[in-house]
Design an enzyme around this catalytic site. Sequence first.
Site, PDB file in Angstrom:
ATOM      1  N   CYS A   1     -10.107 -16.975  22.202  1.00  0.00           N
ATOM      2  CA  CYS A   1     -10.146 -17.653  23.343  1.00  0.00           C
ATOM      3  C   CYS A   1     -11.596 -18.836  22.909  1.00  0.00           C
ATOM      4  O   CYS A   1     -12.633 -18.275  22.674  1.00  0.00           O
ATOM      5  CB  CYS A   1     -10.745 -16.888  24.703  1.00  0.00           C
ATOM      6  SG  CYS A   1     -11.137 -17.818  25.994  1.00  0.00           S
TER       7      CYS A   1
ATOM      8  N   CYS B   1     -14.526 -18.023  25.706  1.00  0.00           N
ATOM      9  CA  CYS B   1     -15.105 -16.846  25.769  1.00  0.00           C
ATOM     10  C   CYS B   1     -15.475 -16.005  24.429  1.00  0.00           C
ATOM     11  O   CYS B   1     -16.197 -15.079  24.406  1.00  0.00           O
ATOM     12  CB  CYS B   1     -14.947 -15.673  26.914  1.00  0.00           C
ATOM     13  SG  CYS B   1     -13.422 -14.784  26.321  1.00  0.00           S
TER      14      CYS B   1
ATOM     15  N   ASN C   1      10.348  15.198   1.384  1.00  0.00           N
ATOM     16  CA  ASN C   1       9.386  14.383   0.784  1.00  0.00           C
ATOM     17  C   ASN C   1       9.347  14.836  -0.693  1.00  0.00           C
ATOM     18  O   ASN C   1       9.395  15.952  -0.910  1.00  0.00           O
ATOM     19  CB  ASN C   1       8.173  15.004   1.494  1.00  0.00           C
ATOM     20  CG  ASN C   1       6.722  14.120   1.130  1.00  0.00           C
ATOM     21  OD1 ASN C   1       6.842  13.382  -0.018  1.00  0.00           O
ATOM     22  ND2 ASN C   1       6.010  13.938   2.089  1.00  0.00           N
ATOM     23  N   PRO C   2       9.329  13.836  -1.618  1.00  0.00           N
ATOM     24  CA  PRO C   2       9.505  14.326  -2.955  1.00  0.00           C
ATOM     25  C   PRO C   2       8.318  15.056  -3.526  1.00  0.00           C
ATOM     26  O   PRO C   2       8.135  15.699  -4.497  1.00  0.00           O
ATOM     27  CB  PRO C   2       9.815  13.105  -3.678  1.00  0.00           C
ATOM     28  CG  PRO C   2       9.182  12.022  -2.751  1.00  0.00           C
ATOM     29  CD  PRO C   2       9.367  12.513  -1.402  1.00  0.00           C
TER      30      PRO C   2
ATOM     31  N   HIS D   1       1.948   4.558  16.440  1.00  0.00           N
ATOM     32  CA  HIS D   1       0.952   3.962  15.986  1.00  0.00           C
ATOM     33  C   HIS D   1       1.172   2.270  16.339  1.00  0.00           C
ATOM     34  O   HIS D   1       0.398   1.534  15.839  1.00  0.00           O
ATOM     35  CB  HIS D   1       0.590   4.172  14.489  1.00  0.00           C
ATOM     36  CG  HIS D   1       0.076   5.526  14.242  1.00  0.00           C
ATOM     37  ND1 HIS D   1       0.205   6.034  12.980  1.00  0.00           N
ATOM     38  CD2 HIS D   1      -0.207   6.432  15.091  1.00  0.00           C
ATOM     39  CE1 HIS D   1      -0.320   7.239  13.081  1.00  0.00           C
ATOM     40  NE2 HIS D   1      -0.516   7.539  14.238  1.00  0.00           N
TER      41      HIS D   1
ATOM     42  N   GLY E   1       8.680  11.764   4.901  1.00  0.00           N
ATOM     43  CA  GLY E   1       7.772  10.616   4.248  1.00  0.00           C
ATOM     44  C   GLY E   1       6.403  10.751   5.007  1.00  0.00           C
ATOM     45  O   GLY E   1       6.132   9.608   4.884  1.00  0.00           O
ATOM     46  N   THR E   2       5.905  11.722   5.362  1.00  0.00           N
ATOM     47  CA  THR E   2       4.305  11.795   5.854  1.00  0.00           C
ATOM     48  C   THR E   2       3.691  12.853   4.786  1.00  0.00           C
ATOM     49  O   THR E   2       4.119  13.961   4.567  1.00  0.00           O
ATOM     50  CB  THR E   2       4.612  11.692   7.369  1.00  0.00           C
ATOM     51  OG1 THR E   2       2.913  11.912   7.658  1.00  0.00           O
ATOM     52  CG2 THR E   2       4.966  13.263   7.766  1.00  0.00           C
TER      53      THR E   2
ATOM     54  N   ARG F   1       0.067  -7.816   5.376  1.00  0.00           N
ATOM     55  CA  ARG F   1       1.195  -6.810   5.446  1.00  0.00           C
ATOM     56  C   ARG F   1       2.570  -7.720   6.510  1.00  0.00           C
ATOM     57  O   ARG F   1       3.481  -6.959   6.002  1.00  0.00           O
ATOM     58  CB  ARG F   1       0.405  -5.512   6.120  1.00  0.00           C
ATOM     59  CG  ARG F   1      -0.376  -5.066   5.077  1.00  0.00           C
ATOM     60  CD  ARG F   1      -1.185  -3.913   5.694  1.00  0.00           C
ATOM     61  NE  ARG F   1      -0.260  -2.640   6.209  1.00  0.00           N
ATOM     62  CZ  ARG F   1      -0.266  -1.710   7.063  1.00  0.00           C
ATOM     63  NH1 ARG F   1      -1.377  -1.852   7.649  1.00  0.00           N
ATOM     64  NH2 ARG F   1       0.465  -1.083   7.269  1.00  0.00           N
TER      65      ARG F   1
HETATM   66  N1  APR Z   1      10.899   9.343   0.508  1.00  0.00           N
HETATM   67  C1  APR Z   1      10.209  10.457   1.445  1.00  0.00           C
HETATM   68  N2  APR Z   1       8.621  10.557   1.092  1.00  0.00           N
HETATM   69  C2  APR Z   1       8.167   9.584   0.303  1.00  0.00           C
HETATM   70  C3  APR Z   1       8.860   8.481  -0.445  1.00  0.00           C
HETATM   71  C4  APR Z   1      10.349   8.449  -0.132  1.00  0.00           C
HETATM   72  N3  APR Z   1      10.877   7.443  -0.640  1.00  0.00           N
HETATM   73  N4  APR Z   1       7.736   8.104  -0.963  1.00  0.00           N
HETATM   74  C5  APR Z   1       6.719   8.821  -0.724  1.00  0.00           C
HETATM   75  N5  APR Z   1       6.794   9.654   0.222  1.00  0.00           N
HETATM   76  C6  APR Z   1       6.025  10.594   0.736  1.00  0.00           C
HETATM   77  C7  APR Z   1       4.645  10.867  -0.082  1.00  0.00           C
HETATM   78  O1  APR Z   1       4.830  11.912  -1.008  1.00  0.00           O
HETATM   79  C8  APR Z   1       3.541  11.112   0.914  1.00  0.00           C
HETATM   80  O2  APR Z   1       3.702  12.383   1.399  1.00  0.00           O
HETATM   81  O3  APR Z   1       5.300   9.805   1.825  1.00  0.00           O
HETATM   82  C9  APR Z   1       4.234  10.291   2.188  1.00  0.00           C
HETATM   83  C10 APR Z   1       3.383   8.999   2.555  1.00  0.00           C
HETATM   84  O4  APR Z   1       1.900   9.447   3.167  1.00  0.00           O
HETATM   85  P1  APR Z   1       1.148   8.578   3.810  1.00  0.00           P
HETATM   86  O5  APR Z   1       0.789   7.486   2.626  1.00  0.00           O
HETATM   87  O6  APR Z   1      -0.290   9.292   3.912  1.00  0.00           O
HETATM   88  O7  APR Z   1       1.667   7.870   5.062  1.00  0.00           O
HETATM   89  P2  APR Z   1       1.807   8.464   6.529  1.00  0.00           P
HETATM   90  O8  APR Z   1       1.698   9.842   6.270  1.00  0.00           O
HETATM   91  O9  APR Z   1       2.767   7.823   7.331  1.00  0.00           O
HETATM   92  O10 APR Z   1       0.148   8.281   7.070  1.00  0.00           O
HETATM   93  C11 APR Z   1      -0.055   8.475   8.335  1.00  0.00           C
HETATM   94  O11 APR Z   1      -2.025   7.053   8.247  1.00  0.00           O
HETATM   95  O12 APR Z   1      -3.130   5.221   7.289  1.00  0.00           O
HETATM   96  C12 APR Z   1      -2.499   5.915   8.498  1.00  0.00           C
HETATM   97  O13 APR Z   1      -1.720   4.939  10.610  1.00  0.00           O
HETATM   98  C13 APR Z   1      -1.555   5.046   9.007  1.00  0.00           C
HETATM   99  O14 APR Z   1       0.532   5.903  10.189  1.00  0.00           O
HETATM  100  C14 APR Z   1      -0.514   6.016   9.098  1.00  0.00           C
HETATM  101  C15 APR Z   1      -0.811   7.321   8.953  1.00  0.00           C
END
Ligand code: APR
Length: 242
Positions: free
Chosen positions: A148, A151, A211-212, A119, A188-189, A69
Amino acid sequence: MTPRSLRDWVQVARRIVVLTGAGMSAESGVPTFRDAQTGLWSKFRPEQLATEQAFRADPGLVWDWYELRRQMIARVEPNAGHLALAAFAARHPGRLTVVTQNVDGLHQRAGSPDVLALHGNIFEDRWLDPARPCCLAQTPLPGRPPRCAACANLRRPGVVWFGEALPVQVLEQAEQAVRECDLMLVVGTSGVVYPAAGLARQAGGPVVIVNPQPSELDDVARAIVRSTAAHCLPVALEPQST
Ligand code: APR
């Protein structure tokens, strides 16, 4: 709501918080965690890789996965959404706070100041167990993950794993910014991971989701922009025309 009508809200807001998740970086080419097909988690279960228990059970596997990653993230660039946030903050010092769940550092590379990274940062390592004098004595460290030689304490990625506490000061600063804001954008979450998602429920002002797809936070939203980060943010944060 359209990105253009969000701009009207942005223009009158005095303190804006933008909470971002993996979707923020999707258009840079970083896979999200939970989107079908492309999501990293569709190939691996989070509890297999992103926990302390998993790391202790198979440090090489987890280290290699983070290394992959890191290499992927090092090759990508901030997108138009990251750049729009940074440009807005530069034009309006103190008016916009970025709080991110992302560990990719793309907001920072775009130039956003004082990013609150809930995070952690994938490019930083730390000791798995508290460092002993022998750990600090040696550079470079041998092994994958580096360890290390005396240890066998291991270096681990400086990210917050499932079941771990968020950095206290960063979370407190984020909570304060969220309470004091009069507009919160949630970009985007999926809104499934707490305490980060809980911030959207503490907002001092209206919450707008970008968010789409539907998310678990849609119920707190005053408005939803069904668009992507790189499309919506440059329009919503565009300078006011004179
Ligand atoms: N623009 C906006 N939103 C988008 C796009 C885009 N181009 N592409 C995808 N998405 C949205 C998806 O619809 C989804 O709702 O982004 C979101 C991604 O969600 P996750 O993959 O669950 O990511 P996130 O919410 O950041 O996850 C939270 O979980 O795995 C752990 O620590 C990790 O920080 C992360 C946390």
